[in-house]
Design an enzyme around this catalytic site. Structure first.
Site: not given
Length: 274
Positions: A14, A64, A16, A85
């Site tokens: 990821s 999700k 993020s 999300n």
């Protein structure tokens, strides 16, 4: 320190944590953001444990839909998307679910790439969660038409029926399409397998059609290569959507909208460096 995470499984890849760290540095927000590997069979318990102290979470595959069910309340766009999300802990301790994917895609196209969607003929490839998550924001841009094409036409028809109150949306099989369109968005997972959706090259009007793949990689995806070879005016991958959906989540949590341009440049640099 205010704590945020991204839940996923797998999650090691990821981007993020990097994105939100850069957003926080840029905007002067004091927060901690990390990646959390949630067990496939018990996302809910994992999320509830985190939210005893944490304030917000991003949610990626395959959780999700579970996040949608976990949320006590849902934004209108999350209700439409059928998936969440972005989770936020409200003042009363309850969890609100949101979906920033569609807003991220539209912002990447309209703001970053300068592609107007109003009055355009749009073709969306695929009929999974990625497509459902972006339909409402895309139809809000008032395209002339939006066609959902899928190998299993029934899935595309179901989505078209769910969203037909929002604009001119219809369903199609891949092989039914031949006339050029203004914008083609690949939301299938074909690129992950190194494949292409089975669509005709005649859908691209050389020098005019814009092509966008929600996937991205160090090298251009098969869809992006195909689009370039057939003369697309502009070929884009999904890295901008990743940055923009994150910026939208950051805005939901912190009330500040970060500038994605330098963050996207850093993501590109790191991707190229491998």
């Amino acid at each position: 320190m205010d704590r945020y995470v991204v839940f996923g499984n797998p999650i090691g890849h990821s981007k993020s944590p990097l994105i939100h760290r850069l957003f926080a540095e840029q905007t002067g927000q004091q927060l901690e953001y990390s990646a959390l590997l949630a067990p496939l069979d018990d996302f809910t318990a994992c999320a509830r444990t985190f939210f005893q102290e944490g304030l917000g979470a991003n949610v990626t595959v395959p959780f999700k839909e579970e996040a949608y069910r976990l949320a006590s309340s849902l934004t209108a766009r999350a209700q439409r998307a059928g998936a969440v999300n972005t989770l936020s802990k409200l003042v009363d301790g309850s969890l609100q679910g949101d979906n920033t994917d569609g807003a991220g895609l539209v912002r990447d196209l309209v703001v970053n790439a300068g592609v107007s969607l109003a009055g355009k003929r749009i073709l969306l490839l695929g009929a999974g969660g990625a497509v459902r998550g972006v339909l409402e924001p895309m139809l809000a841009e008032k395209p002339a038409s939006l066609v959902i094409a899928n190998r299993t036409v029934e899935k595309a028809e179901l989505l078209a029926e769910l969203f037909d109150d929002l604009g001119p949306v219809s369903a199609s099989g891949f092989s039914w399409l031949a006339e050029p369109v203004d914008l083609i968005i690949n939301a299938t997972s074909a690129s992950l397998a190194g494949d292409l959706p089975p669509i005709a090259a005649s859908l691209i009007e050389p020098g005019h059609t814009v092509c966008y793949d929600m996937m991205y990689g160090k090298e251009p995806t098969p869809f992006c290569k195909w689009a370039t070879e057939h003369g697309a005016k502009l070929v884009l991958d999904g890295l901008g959507m990743l940055a923009e959906q994150a910026a939208e989540a950051f805005f939901v949590w912190r009330g500040v909208r970060p500038d994605t341009a330098p963050v996207l440049a850093e993501l590109r640099r790191q991707l190229a460096a491998g």
